[in-house]
Design an enzyme around this catalytic site. Structure first.
Site, mmCIF file in Angstrom:
data_model
loop_
_atom_site.group_PDB
_atom_site.id
_atom_site.type_symbol
_atom_site.label_atom_id
_atom_site.label_comp_id
_atom_site.label_asym_id
_atom_site.label_seq_id
_atom_site.Cartn_x
_atom_site.Cartn_y
_atom_site.Cartn_z
ATOM 1 N N ASP A 57 0.854 -1.188 0.000
ATOM 2 C CA ASP A 57 0.000 0.000 0.000
ATOM 3 C C ASP A 57 0.901 1.253 0.000
ATOM 4 O O ASP A 57 2.105 1.175 0.245
ATOM 5 C CB ASP A 57 -0.961 -0.013 1.204
ATOM 6 C CG ASP A 57 -2.186 0.862 0.966
ATOM 7 O OD1 ASP A 57 -2.153 1.702 0.044
ATOM 8 O OD2 ASP A 57 -3.177 0.722 1.707
ATOM 9 N N GLU A 106 -10.157 7.211 4.789
ATOM 10 C CA GLU A 106 -9.090 6.677 5.634
ATOM 11 C C GLU A 106 -9.070 7.356 7.017
ATOM 12 O O GLU A 106 -10.115 7.597 7.606
ATOM 13 C CB GLU A 106 -7.755 6.753 4.890
ATOM 14 C CG GLU A 106 -7.842 5.976 3.547
ATOM 15 C CD GLU A 106 -6.521 5.864 2.809
ATOM 16 O OE1 GLU A 106 -5.492 5.614 3.442
ATOM 17 O OE2 GLU A 106 -6.542 5.993 1.562
HETATM 18 C C1 BGC Z 1 -3.096 9.930 -2.299
HETATM 19 C C2 BGC Z 1 -4.022 8.801 -1.971
HETATM 20 C C3 BGC Z 1 -3.393 7.947 -0.919
HETATM 21 C C4 BGC Z 1 -3.016 8.792 0.272
HETATM 22 C C5 BGC Z 1 -2.317 7.965 1.290
HETATM 23 C C6 BGC Z 1 -2.823 10.718 -1.063
HETATM 24 O O1 BGC Z 1 -1.963 11.790 -1.345
HETATM 25 O O2 BGC Z 1 -3.630 10.727 -3.302
HETATM 26 O O3 BGC Z 1 -4.289 8.014 -3.086
HETATM 27 O O4 BGC Z 1 -4.278 6.956 -0.541
HETATM 28 O O5 BGC Z 1 -2.227 9.901 -0.093
HETATM 29 O O6 BGC Z 1 -1.907 8.704 2.405
HETATM 30 C C1 BGC Z 2 -5.111 3.137 0.378
HETATM 31 C C2 BGC Z 2 -5.336 2.124 -0.717
HETATM 32 C C3 BGC Z 2 -5.185 2.763 -2.063
HETATM 33 C C4 BGC Z 2 -3.855 3.445 -2.155
HETATM 34 C C5 BGC Z 2 -3.598 4.105 -3.478
HETATM 35 C C6 BGC Z 2 -3.866 3.945 0.171
HETATM 36 O O1 BGC Z 2 -3.796 5.013 1.068
HETATM 37 O O2 BGC Z 2 -5.046 2.477 1.630
HETATM 38 O O3 BGC Z 2 -6.585 1.531 -0.557
HETATM 39 O O4 BGC Z 2 -5.350 1.805 -3.060
HETATM 40 O O5 BGC Z 2 -3.755 4.425 -1.149
HETATM 41 O O6 BGC Z 2 -4.312 5.268 -3.645
#
Ligand code: BGC
Ligand code: BGC
Length: 598
Positions: free
Chosen positions: A264, A460
């Site tokens: 991830d 999240e």
């Molecule tokens: C991204 C997300 C990612 C997240 C994780 C963001 O800057 O655009 O896709 O899940 O950071 O912390």
């Molecule tokens: C998320 C994932 C996601 C990834 C990419 C992460 O923060 O936990 O589910 O696929 O970002 O955007």
């Protein structure tokens, strides 16, 4: 392949930090657009912009100095439709699909989503999430189909089958079963927290979706940010990203998974002793493709050193690169550029048929929790109240154009209807008035009131209701209760809809409403809401409520110590089976909940 080429192959960078020429020079195997990353960082970019960028990356990967060129693969979070793309029809989030209890519908949505993704020249979806959520405090509850492992298993199989279709065809994308393993079981529902349970329960509960996904031949698995502590042995295994036993022995050995395992977003950096760009433990634990969105250059340099210093065996790098290439071969990437070869046209983003499919999903996802005779709403003059009623951001939730679903306006969603817009289309705009906060209106002029209470979008960690905070909706969003108070109890029936990513405590809202509908996060098709709320012109119900809760609904502000839910999983009224709901207990708002066992 040289060591540099192999390490490049196992590296995945975000489009915000990598150019096509970088892909060529560093032999990168994969790119992604994280939530809220668009071509040229233009949120309103067109399908052509996506195609063009995809083709640039593809051609760069096919112009390296490698003897045999390996195409780059692009992954995207299409978690409720192709949600990063302007103008795409968005389906209900998974919690609503779970309430619909219709795996065949899920497969059709998977197929339609795959068409949207392929129309932009992308061939890999980071979906579905197979979390079996145990505590609704978690900010990702809405990404979960259900708290019931058997349901998650069935939906996983259908969704993966829908997304992947015929592997290699122009309407197929690779699916990702995520997040392996135990993401939905963290204590207090803390995002990226610790799942404390037995190994047996890990397999019985949290792995259930993977059995379904594997049966449907899922090609990729994403590792969870969470940690695992085995309560039977007392062993704290730590972060899943460093867990060789579960990522390799169990997933590969016991379950026979043959696709690729991806980490991830900066997940490797959470393993003790690691950074976002350096983590031999994670590679050795079985991660094939490293999602190192920004620090990919340093990752490549360090990983090459790791191999040279024998901290990572060459055989592990060979295995990882081979798995990634095998998945690419199966997906047809070697045959043609996904942007230049045959692919669905831009119309699939929001064609009448995809909108109709999403509208059907919305109708089926609604759960009726109370109806003292107010539904179906008789056609007449309607007052609409509540901040969420004319908000496509709130109706769609997180992972909608942006990662958090914030910084967008309703006008950023063309080809879409808020609930207000849908009611106006259905009843005629002169018959529907709107007051966001319920002030300054003469309620007696209306035959019915539709109130929308709504969580603001989140994704999240930002979505966690951190223990010991109360789960009462009106404690977090007092403006919704205030608006409802201004219009209820005045002799005009009030139907309240709740847009939320999880079950929340809502006794006060229910008591002030004649009917109450849990609508979850329905997405762009507000007409699906209007379909079920409104009576047909002859006064009879046009559609019935068929959704049933896929999570228990709390009775009070806190999670019960044992049992004691207001509405258990499986609950849901229908118009043909009315049941009156007497007044629910209301206590002063809870400031801090008592200890929870999970
Ligand atoms: C991204 C997300 C990612 C997240 C994780 C963001 O800057 O655009 O896709 O899940 O950071 O912390
Ligand atoms: C998320 C994932 C996601 C990834 C990419 C992460 O923060 O936990 O589910 O696929 O970002 O955007």
């Amino acid at each position: 392949m040289t060591l540099e080429q192999k390490v490049g192959q196992i590296t995945q960078a975000d489009i915000r930090s990598v150019t096509p020429d970088d892909v060529r020079k560093y032999y990168l195997g994969s790119i992604l657009n994280g939530g809220g990353a668009w071509p040229g960082m233009n949120m309103h970019g067109s399908v052509d912009d996506w195609l063009k960028l995809s083709d640039e990356y593809y051609r760069a990967s096919m112009s390296t100095d490698m003897a045999v060129k390996v195409p780059v693969i692009w992954g995207t979070d299409a978690v409720h439709g192709h949600n990063n793309v302007y103008g795409a029809t968005l389906f209900p989030h998974n919690i609503g699909l779970g309430a619909a209890h219709d795996p065949a519908l899920m497969a059709r949505i998977g197929h339609a989503t795959a068409e949207q993704i392929r129309a932009t020249g992308i061939t890999w979806a980071f979906a579905p999430t197979l979390a079996v959520v145990q505590n609704p405090r978690w900010g990702r509850t809405y990404e979960s189909y259900s708290s019931d492992p058997a349901e998650v298993r069935a939906y996983a199989e259908a969704m993966v089958a829908g997304l992947q279709g015929q592997l290699g065809s122009a309407t197929s994308v690779l699916a990702t079963a995520k997040h392996w393993l135990g993401d939905g079981g963290t204590f207090h529902g803390q995002n990226e927290g610790v799942t404390q349970t037995t190994e047996a329960n890990l397999y019985r509960t949290h792995a259930a979706g993977y059995y379904g996904a594997l049966a449907a031949n899922v090609q990729t698995v994403m590792v969870s940010y969470s940690s695992f502590t085995d309560t039977a042995t007392g062993r704290a295994w730590g972060k899943m990203h460093g867990n060789a036993y579960l990522n390799t022995d169990v997933l590969r050995g016991r379950l026979g998974f043959e696709g690729l395992v991806v980490s991830d977003w900066n997940g490797i950096g959470q393993v003790p002793g690691c950074t976002n760009w350096h983590c031999p433990q994670a590679i050795n634990a079985g991660i094939d493709l490293a999602m190192v969105p920004d620090d990919w250059k340093k990752f490549i340099a360090w990983t090459i050193e790791d191999v040279q210093a024998r901290r990572i065996p060459m055989s592990r790098i060979d295995e990882a690169a081979a798995r990634i290439i095998a998945v690419k071969l199966r997906s047809g990437l070697f045959d043609r550029s996904p942007a230049a070869g045959p692919h669905p046209g831009a119309e699939v983003m929001s064609s009448p048929s995809v909108r109709e499919l999403a509208r059907e999903a919305v109708r089926k996802s609604l759960v009726l929790l109370k109806n003292d005779g107010a539904l179906p709403l008789k056609r007449g003059r309607i007052l609409v109240v509540g901040k969420g009623a004319d908000s496509l951001p709130m109706q769609s939730g997180g992972w909608s154009l942006t990662w958090q679903g914030d910084n967008t306006k309703t006008s950023d969603f063309p080809n879409a209807d808020s609930l207000l817009a849908a009611l106006r289309k259905s009843l005629g705009s002169t018959n529907v008035d709107y007051s966001a906060d319920g002030t300054g209106v003469d309620v007696s002029r209306y035959s019915g009131i539709v109130m929308v209470a709504a969580e603001k979008p989140y994704a999240e960690t930002a979505g966690d209701i951190v223990f010991p905070a109360s789960l009462r909706h009106s404690s977090r969003y007092p403006e919704d209760l205030a608006a409802l108070d201004r219009v209820s109890g005045k002799g005009v029936p009030v139907v309240t809809l709740l847009f939320s990513g999880r079950p929340v405590a809502a006794n006060d809202l229910m008591n002030r409403s004649d009917a109450f509908v849990a609508a979850f996060l329905p997405g762009t098709e507000g007409l699906g809401l209007a379909d079920v709320l409104l009576a047909a012109p002859d006064g009879r119900a046009a559609y019935d409520f068929t959704g049933r809760l896929s999570f228990d609904w709390p009775a009070g502000d806190c999670l019960p110590q044992q049992g004691g839910y207001r509405f258990p999983r499986g609950y849901g009224l229908s118009l043909t089976r009315p049941a009156r709901l007497g007044p629910l207990p209301e206590s002063p708002p809870t400031m801090a909940c008592p200890p929870e066992s999970r």
